[in-house]
Scaffold this motif. Structure first.
Motif, short mmCIF file in Angstrom:
data_model
loop_
_atom_site.label_atom_id
_atom_site.label_comp_id
_atom_site.label_asym_id
_atom_site.label_seq_id
_atom_site.Cartn_x
_atom_site.Cartn_y
_atom_site.Cartn_z
N PHE A 59 -17.78 -23.84 6.51
CA PHE A 59 -17.32 -22.67 7.25
C PHE A 59 -16.10 -22.05 6.57
CE2 PHE A 59 -14.79 -20.76 10.68
CZ PHE A 59 -15.71 -19.81 11.13
N VAL A 60 -15.13 -22.88 6.22
CA VAL A 60 -13.91 -22.38 5.57
C VAL A 60 -14.24 -21.74 4.23
CG1 VAL A 60 -11.69 -23.04 4.57
CG2 VAL A 60 -12.39 -23.99 6.76
N VAL A 61 -15.03 -22.42 3.41
CA VAL A 61 -15.39 -21.89 2.09
C VAL A 61 -16.19 -20.60 2.23
CG1 VAL A 61 -16.75 -22.35 0.01
CG2 VAL A 61 -15.23 -24.10 0.91
N GLY A 62 -17.09 -20.55 3.19
CA GLY A 62 -17.90 -19.35 3.39
C GLY A 62 -17.06 -18.14 3.78
N SER A 99 -9.09 -10.47 -3.87
CA SER A 99 -7.91 -11.24 -4.26
C SER A 99 -7.79 -12.49 -3.40
CB SER A 99 -6.66 -10.35 -4.10
OG SER A 99 -5.53 -11.09 -3.78
N ASN A 100 -7.38 -13.60 -4.05
CA ASN A 100 -7.13 -14.84 -3.31
C ASN A 100 -6.00 -14.65 -2.31
OD1 ASN A 100 -9.07 -16.33 -4.63
ND2 ASN A 100 -7.65 -17.03 -6.21
N ARG A 101 -5.00 -13.91 -2.72
CA ARG A 101 -3.82 -13.70 -1.89
C ARG A 101 -4.17 -12.99 -0.58
NH1 ARG A 101 -0.38 -9.54 -1.56
NH2 ARG A 101 -1.36 -8.47 -3.30
N LEU A 102 -5.13 -12.09 -0.63
CA LEU A 102 -5.55 -11.36 0.57
C LEU A 102 -6.64 -12.10 1.36
CD1 LEU A 102 -5.69 -7.75 -0.90
CD2 LEU A 102 -3.89 -8.75 0.51
N ALA A 103 -7.44 -12.91 0.68
CA ALA A 103 -8.55 -13.59 1.35
C ALA A 103 -8.07 -14.73 2.24
CB ALA A 103 -9.54 -14.13 0.32
N TRP A 104 -7.05 -15.45 1.82
CA TRP A 104 -6.63 -16.62 2.59
C TRP A 104 -6.11 -16.28 3.99
CZ3 TRP A 104 -8.16 -21.16 3.02
CH2 TRP A 104 -7.42 -22.11 3.70
N PRO A 105 -5.27 -15.26 4.18
CA PRO A 105 -4.83 -14.93 5.54
C PRO A 105 -6.00 -14.58 6.48
CG PRO A 105 -3.40 -13.86 3.97
CD PRO A 105 -4.54 -14.45 3.19
N SER A 106 -7.01 -13.91 5.97
CA SER A 106 -8.18 -13.61 6.79
C SER A 106 -8.92 -14.89 7.18
CB SER A 106 -9.15 -12.69 6.04
OG SER A 106 -8.55 -11.45 5.80
N THR A 107 -8.99 -15.82 6.25
CA THR A 107 -9.63 -17.11 6.51
C THR A 107 -8.87 -17.87 7.59
OG1 THR A 107 -10.38 -17.18 4.21
CG2 THR A 107 -10.44 -19.25 5.45
N VAL A 108 -7.56 -17.85 7.51
CA VAL A 108 -6.74 -18.54 8.52
C VAL A 108 -6.94 -17.89 9.89
CG1 VAL A 108 -4.35 -18.98 9.23
CG2 VAL A 108 -5.04 -19.39 6.87
N GLN A 109 -7.02 -16.57 9.94
CA GLN A 109 -7.26 -15.89 11.22
C GLN A 109 -8.62 -16.27 11.81
OE1 GLN A 109 -5.18 -14.17 13.10
NE2 GLN A 109 -3.63 -14.59 11.56
N ALA A 110 -9.63 -16.39 10.96
CA ALA A 110 -10.95 -16.78 11.44
C ALA A 110 -10.92 -18.22 11.97
CB ALA A 110 -11.97 -16.64 10.32
N LEU A 111 -10.21 -19.10 11.30
CA LEU A 111 -10.09 -20.48 11.77
C LEU A 111 -9.35 -20.55 13.10
CD1 LEU A 111 -9.37 -22.36 8.43
CD2 LEU A 111 -11.44 -22.46 9.83
#
Length: 166
Positions: A112-115, A126-138
């Motif tokens: 789920f996290v990787v997806g 960008s990795n820098r922009l993708a991670w905050p969105s991933t954290v919000q989804a989690l």
């Protein structure tokens, strides 16, 4: 009460269904709130609780329906506000499903996290922009699980109250 007493058996079956429902919040494949609700339904029909049992069942039905609605609406609203698209959640769900079969139990969360991260990385570049969105989804998934668990606990508490009062 003896073990052969049908009301005792019904009570144990209802308790096990409610406990399985609470476990279903974190165990993939177990429908959490329907199991809790079903346990109360079995108790109301076969437990000999009378009108009080049906009142508990009615309250449990309201909690179950409300919990299922809030479980999706509240986290979904938070995700829309932060800009995480549904396509990223679907990618996370798909990879989570694959991960569950590749690495049992833990693979669901990892996939789920990787997806989500991969979908957001492709979307945002960008990795820098993708991670905050991933954290919000989690966080949204955690909130959904919390709502479902609290609704299941409330159903269980209603049942225990009905069991003690009837």
């Amino acid at each position: 009460m003896s073990v052969n007493d049908s009301q005792t058996v019904v009570t144990v079956v209802a308790a096990l269904a409610i406990l399985a429902g609470l476990a279903g919040v974190v165990v993939p494949g177990l429908p959490a709130l329907p199991l809790c609700w079903g346990g109360v339904l079995v108790w109301a029909i076969f437990g000999g609780a009378g009108p009080g049992g049906w009142a508990v069942f009615a309250a449990a039905t309201l909690v179950a329906v409300g919990g299922m609605i809030v479980k999706y609406l509240w986290p979904g609203r938070n995700l829309k506000r932060t800009g995480v698209p549904t396509s990223s959640l679907l990618a996370g769900g798909a990879l989570g499903l694959v991960g569950f079969f590749v690495i049992p139990v833990v693979g669901l969360l990892l996939g789920f996290v990787v997806g989500i991260w991969a979908a957001e990385r492709l979307r945002l570049g960008s990795n820098r922009l993708a991670w905050p969105s991933t954290v919000q989804a989690l966080k949204a998934v955690g909130l959904s699980m919390l709502v479902e668990f609290l609704a299941g606990l409330t159903i269980g508490a209603l049942w225990v109250g009905g069991l003690l009062l009837t």
